[in-house]
Design a protein around this motif. Structure first.
Motif, PDB file in Angstrom:
ATOM      1  N   SER A 367       0.881  -1.166   0.000  1.00  0.00           N
ATOM      2  CA  SER A 367       0.000   0.000   0.000  1.00  0.00           C
ATOM      3  C   SER A 367       0.914   1.210   0.000  1.00  0.00           C
ATOM      4  N   ALA A 368       1.035   1.878  -1.158  1.00  0.00           N
ATOM      5  CA  ALA A 368       2.120   2.837  -1.350  1.00  0.00           C
ATOM      6  C   ALA A 368       1.611   4.158  -1.897  1.00  0.00           C
ATOM      7  N   ALA A 369       1.771   5.202  -1.107  1.00  0.00           N
ATOM      8  CA  ALA A 369       1.356   6.548  -1.509  1.00  0.00           C
ATOM      9  C   ALA A 369       2.558   7.352  -1.974  1.00  0.00           C
ATOM     10  N   GLY A 370       2.354   8.166  -3.006  1.00  0.00           N
ATOM     11  CA  GLY A 370       3.371   9.120  -3.446  1.00  0.00           C
ATOM     12  C   GLY A 370       4.733   8.488  -3.619  1.00  0.00           C
ATOM     13  N   PRO A 371       5.764   9.043  -2.950  1.00  0.00           N
ATOM     14  CA  PRO A 371       7.137   8.569  -3.171  1.00  0.00           C
ATOM     15  C   PRO A 371       7.367   7.132  -2.724  1.00  0.00           C
ATOM     16  N   ASN A 372       6.569   6.617  -1.788  1.00  0.00           N
ATOM     17  CA  ASN A 372       6.751   5.226  -1.365  1.00  0.00           C
ATOM     18  C   ASN A 372       6.458   4.246  -2.492  1.00  0.00           C
ATOM     19  N   ALA A 373       5.612   4.649  -3.443  1.00  0.00           N
ATOM     20  CA  ALA A 373       5.291   3.769  -4.567  1.00  0.00           C
ATOM     21  C   ALA A 373       6.457   3.616  -5.530  1.00  0.00           C
ATOM     22  N   ALA A 374       7.476   4.469  -5.386  1.00  0.00           N
ATOM     23  CA  ALA A 374       8.660   4.349  -6.242  1.00  0.00           C
ATOM     24  C   ALA A 374       9.537   3.177  -5.841  1.00  0.00           C
ATOM     25  N   SER A 375       9.246   2.544  -4.704  1.00  0.00           N
ATOM     26  CA  SER A 375       9.947   1.339  -4.273  1.00  0.00           C
ATOM     27  C   SER A 375       9.060   0.147  -4.611  1.00  0.00           C
ATOM     28  N   PRO A 376       9.406  -0.652  -5.635  1.00  0.00           N
ATOM     29  CA  PRO A 376       8.492  -1.679  -6.138  1.00  0.00           C
ATOM     30  C   PRO A 376       8.005  -2.665  -5.089  1.00  0.00           C
ATOM     31  N   HIS A 377       8.850  -3.009  -4.104  1.00  0.00           N
ATOM     32  CA  HIS A 377       8.459  -3.983  -3.092  1.00  0.00           C
ATOM     33  C   HIS A 377       8.341  -3.330  -1.713  1.00  0.00           C
ATOM     34  N   TYR A 378       7.889  -2.084  -1.709  1.00  0.00           N
ATOM     35  CA  TYR A 378       7.687  -1.347  -0.468  1.00  0.00           C
ATOM     36  C   TYR A 378       6.731  -2.104   0.459  1.00  0.00           C
ATOM     37  N   ARG A 379       7.042  -2.082   1.755  1.00  0.00           N
ATOM     38  CA  ARG A 379       6.137  -2.676   2.736  1.00  0.00           C
ATOM     39  C   ARG A 379       5.886  -1.653   3.834  1.00  0.00           C
ATOM     40  N   VAL A 380       4.643  -1.258   4.002  1.00  0.00           N
ATOM     41  CA  VAL A 380       4.304  -0.199   4.938  1.00  0.00           C
ATOM     42  C   VAL A 380       4.406  -0.693   6.384  1.00  0.00           C
ATOM     43  N   ASN A 381       4.872   0.189   7.257  1.00  0.00           N
ATOM     44  CA  ASN A 381       4.845  -0.060   8.697  1.00  0.00           C
ATOM     45  C   ASN A 381       4.512   1.254   9.402  1.00  0.00           C
ATOM     46  N   GLU A 382       4.469   1.239  10.711  1.00  0.00           N
ATOM     47  CA  GLU A 382       4.080   2.437  11.465  1.00  0.00           C
ATOM     48  C   GLU A 382       5.022   3.603  11.193  1.00  0.00           C
ATOM     49  N   GLU A 383       6.306   3.297  10.988  1.00  0.00           N
ATOM     50  CA  GLU A 383       7.284   4.371  10.776  1.00  0.00           C
ATOM     51  C   GLU A 383       7.195   4.960   9.371  1.00  0.00           C
ATOM     52  N   PHE A 520       6.818   9.042  -7.533  1.00  0.00           N
ATOM     53  CA  PHE A 520       5.654   8.164  -7.664  1.00  0.00           C
ATOM     54  C   PHE A 520       6.069   6.851  -8.300  1.00  0.00           C
ATOM     55  N   GLY A 521       5.159   5.890  -8.262  1.00  0.00           N
ATOM     56  CA  GLY A 521       5.362   4.603  -8.918  1.00  0.00           C
ATOM     57  C   GLY A 521       4.085   4.158  -9.582  1.00  0.00           C
ATOM     58  N   ILE A 522       4.220   3.364 -10.649  1.00  0.00           N
ATOM     59  CA  ILE A 522       3.075   2.881 -11.419  1.00  0.00           C
ATOM     60  C   ILE A 522       3.291   1.399 -11.711  1.00  0.00           C
ATOM     61  N   ARG A 523       2.242   0.612 -11.514  1.00  0.00           N
ATOM     62  CA  ARG A 523       2.282  -0.796 -11.936  1.00  0.00           C
ATOM     63  C   ARG A 523       0.842  -1.220 -12.213  1.00  0.00           C
ATOM     64  N   ILE A 524       0.639  -1.985 -13.261  1.00  0.00           N
ATOM     65  CA  ILE A 524      -0.666  -2.546 -13.596  1.00  0.00           C
ATOM     66  C   ILE A 524      -0.465  -4.052 -13.710  1.00  0.00           C
ATOM     67  N   GLU A 525      -1.153  -4.820 -12.870  1.00  0.00           N
ATOM     68  CA  GLU A 525      -0.926  -6.267 -12.840  1.00  0.00           C
ATOM     69  C   GLU A 525      -2.239  -7.039 -12.881  1.00  0.00           C
ATOM     70  N   ASN A 526      -2.321  -7.942 -13.828  1.00  0.00           N
ATOM     71  CA  ASN A 526      -3.352  -8.977 -13.889  1.00  0.00           C
ATOM     72  C   ASN A 526      -2.661 -10.332 -13.936  1.00  0.00           C
ATOM     73  N   LEU A 527      -3.368 -11.375 -13.557  1.00  0.00           N
ATOM     74  CA  LEU A 527      -2.881 -12.731 -13.769  1.00  0.00           C
ATOM     75  C   LEU A 527      -3.456 -13.273 -15.065  1.00  0.00           C
ATOM     76  N   VAL A 528      -2.674 -14.112 -15.727  1.00  0.00           N
ATOM     77  CA  VAL A 528      -3.077 -14.686 -17.015  1.00  0.00           C
ATOM     78  C   VAL A 528      -2.818 -16.185 -17.006  1.00  0.00           C
TER      79      VAL A 528
END
Length: 604
Positions: A367-383, A520-528
């Motif tokens: 769950s990545a807002a703004g600059p955090n989405a620029a890290s593809p495998h970002y993992r949100v925590n309290e900090e 920012f970061g952008i990704r569009i993912e579907n399974l096929v």
């Protein structure tokens, strides 16, 4: 000056290495099964360094240390690992072995845990150290465990029976196929170490690894169709014993090494990609003849049977409704500025939990807002938790573990009010064009994922940009969200699985992206699903992809002027299917929102 937690842990490890006469030690993210995701008891790298990613390693010498991650974690490693104590090294530009060959002291003894490394790595690292007169030394007992005072115990959760109504094939039939393969190869046995392989072969699931429904165990499969399951006794229920029957002997987990030693004089298959060095050492020490071959369950597991395919479609329809409800909720609440990355992830999980078939998430929600989405495998925590700012891009990559299927979907949306910039729309539309190109791909039998990867990148490349992760990974059936051997990725850089030809029945993700550091970061993912394609006049067999994921793709970020007529037709047809599949599961304002999102996309 007081030491911080990770500095103190590094100091304690160095003292332990000195006591053992070692000049250094290698710390991977791994367990005894070469798993991608590991249980809390095996999170040694996170404990030592603070790094929370799913792929990486560290090397600790007496006077310096280094962290090794690939492009997915370039930002994350700098945020989580203190640069005062660790150098940052990028893979595949370098590797642990190369670094040791250049930086280990002359004649150094570098320790490694043979239960956490594969034989190919050991061979390469041994050669690299040999150039400096050094040696790679297997340790008895991991030195981190000696200084990790509150290390969690391995999970004692029960192993669970996975019913044939979901598996689509009985365990007996799967074991018989392995036995037939062993006979063809003139082998006596195969060691099965990978947890998802064991789960598939025995139709067993578990709760020992977060987000992956597997049970900690080993299997030795024999040419007569019998098998030995090595598993902690507290994990075995009467239901499991009845399910496995007389042909599967259940032994204590700590009997595994004696079980390997009992194969003296036998021809034994071991997969060097999926079995640790300790397995090779035990077999070699006992006098078994080791034959290095791919785990015989890997390809059958990857090619889903009709029951698994049908179950996955059902899981996707259910999951699509949950994600669509979430995106509607987000469209109402995020523009007020009242939501954060954590609150959004919690709400998405709440929508998924409405299904009684959900057993877990398939990975920690990105769950990545703004600059955090620029890290593809970002993992949100309290900090790290950010507010989802009105007038910004928000990315959410998530999935569920349902009894009938494993899901994985990414959507990137514009949070109003206001409009995205020309740069936002350009990058998003180029990612979308790549996604559509891959979705529409038709290819001959024998094509590997590496041959298709350029289809997803071409529109970004033409603008002078790219992304530092693969385009597609295999997906299990109520199993690992990352499953091999199929993959869509560049062939360079040693990315595993890209030489595997794509076969009908394989699940893959389709997920191109773009990431602008600090913005920012952008990704569009579907399974096929790989499926046969009938082409009039075709000379040979051809395949294409059936899209399985049905959730609206954000239309605010699309620059329709960049889309071709064929791409617009794909968009309209896809969203018509979204409405058809998800619409009956929604009502009220959420259904009205869905209808708006699924309206045809015009150039106006």
């Amino acid at each position: 000056m007081l030491m911080n937690t990770h500095e103190a842990r590094l100091k304690a490890l160095r003292e332990e290495l000195t006591r053992r006469g070692l000049d250094g030690f290698v710390v991977p993210i791994s367990d005894e099964h070469m798993s991608e995701y590991v249980g809390a008891y095996a999170q040694r790298l996170a404990w030592l360094t603070g790094f929370g990613g799913s792929a990486g390693s560290a090397v600790v010498l007496k006077d310096r240390a280094a962290m090794f991650v690939d492009g997915r974690y370039t930002l994350q490693v700098r945020e989580q690992v203190d640069g005062r104590f660790y150098d940052y090294e990028s893979v595949p530009q370098t590797s642990v072995a190369k670094w040791l060959g250049a930086n280990a002291p002359e004649g150094a003894k570098i320790g490694f845990d043979p239960w956490l490394h594969g034989k190919p790595w050991v061979d390469v690292a041994t050669k690299a150290l040999g150039g400096r007169g050094g040696s790679l030394v297997p340790v008895e007992g991991n030195p981190i465990d000696a200084v990790w005072n509150d290390r969690p115990a391995p999970s004692d959760a029960l192993a669970l029976v996975h019913a044939n109504e979901y598996a689509g094939q009985a365990s007996e039939a799967k074991r018989a196929a392995v036995a037939e393969w062993l006979g063809e190869q003139k082998l006596d046995a195969a060691v099965i170490s990978a947890l998802d392989s064991i789960a598939w072969l025995l139709n067993v699931r578990g709760a020992d690894v977060e987000r992956t429904p597997v049970a900690l165990s080993f299997v030795i499969a024999h040419a007569d169709g019998t098998a030995e399951l090595f598993i902690a006794e507290e994990k075995v229920s009467p239901e499991l014993r009845q399910h496995l029957g007389n042909a599967v002997t259940i032994r204590p987990r700590d009997a595994f090494v004696p079980g390997l030693e009992g194969l003296k004089g036998k021809r034994v298959a071991v997969d060097p990609e999926r079995s640790v060095q300790a397995v090779f050492g035990a077999l070699a020490g006992a006098g078994a003849e080791i034959v290095e071959l791919r785990d015989p369950t890997v390809l059958p597991k990857a090619v889903k049977n009709p029951v698994e395919q049908a179950g996955h479609r059902s899981a996707q329809a259910r999951d699509g409704a949950a994600v669509s409800k979430f995106l509607h909720w987000l469209s109402v609440h995020a523009p007020t500025g009242s939501e954060t990355e954590l609150s959004a992830a919690a709400m998405l999980q709440q929508f998924r939990e409405e299904s009684p078939l959900l057993r877990d998430l398939s990975f920690d929600t990105i769950s990545a807002a703004g600059p955090n989405a620029a890290s593809p495998h970002y993992r949100v925590n309290e900090e790290s938790n950010l507010r989802i700012e009105p007038g910004s891009v928000y990315l959410v990559d998530s999935g569920g573990q349902y009894l009938d299927g494993t899901t994985d979907i990414t959507r990137t949306v514009w949070v109003g009010p206001g409009q995205p910039t020309a740069e936002h729309k350009d990058r998003y539309t180029r990612v979308l064009k790549g996604h559509i190109a891959l979705a529409l791909a038709v290819f001959p039998k024998g094509t590997a994922g590496s041959q298709l990867d350029v289809l997803a990148r071409q529109f970004l490349w033409s603008a002078g940009v790219d992304y530092a992760h693969g385009t597609g990974h295999g997906v299990g059936s109520f199993l690992s969200v990352h499953e091999g051997p199929q993959r869509i990725a560049k062939s360079a850089g040693g990315q595993g699985g890209t030489d595997q030809e794509l076969l009908a029945g394989m699940f893959l993700s389709n997920e191109p992206g773009y990431y602008k550091t600090g913005a920012f970061g952008i990704r569009i993912e579907n399974l096929v699903l790989v499926e046969p394609r009938k082409i009039d006049g075709a000379e040979g067999d051809y395949f294409g992809f059936e899209t399985l994921t049905f959730v609206p793709i954000d239309r605010t970020l699309v620059d329709t002027a960049l889309l071709t007529r064929e791409e617009l037709r794909w968009w309209d047809a896809y969203h018509a299917r979204v409405l058809e599949i998800v619409g009956p599961q929604l009502e009220g304002a959420a259904l009205d929102w869905l209808k708006d999102q699924c309206a045809p996309l015009s150039r106006g």
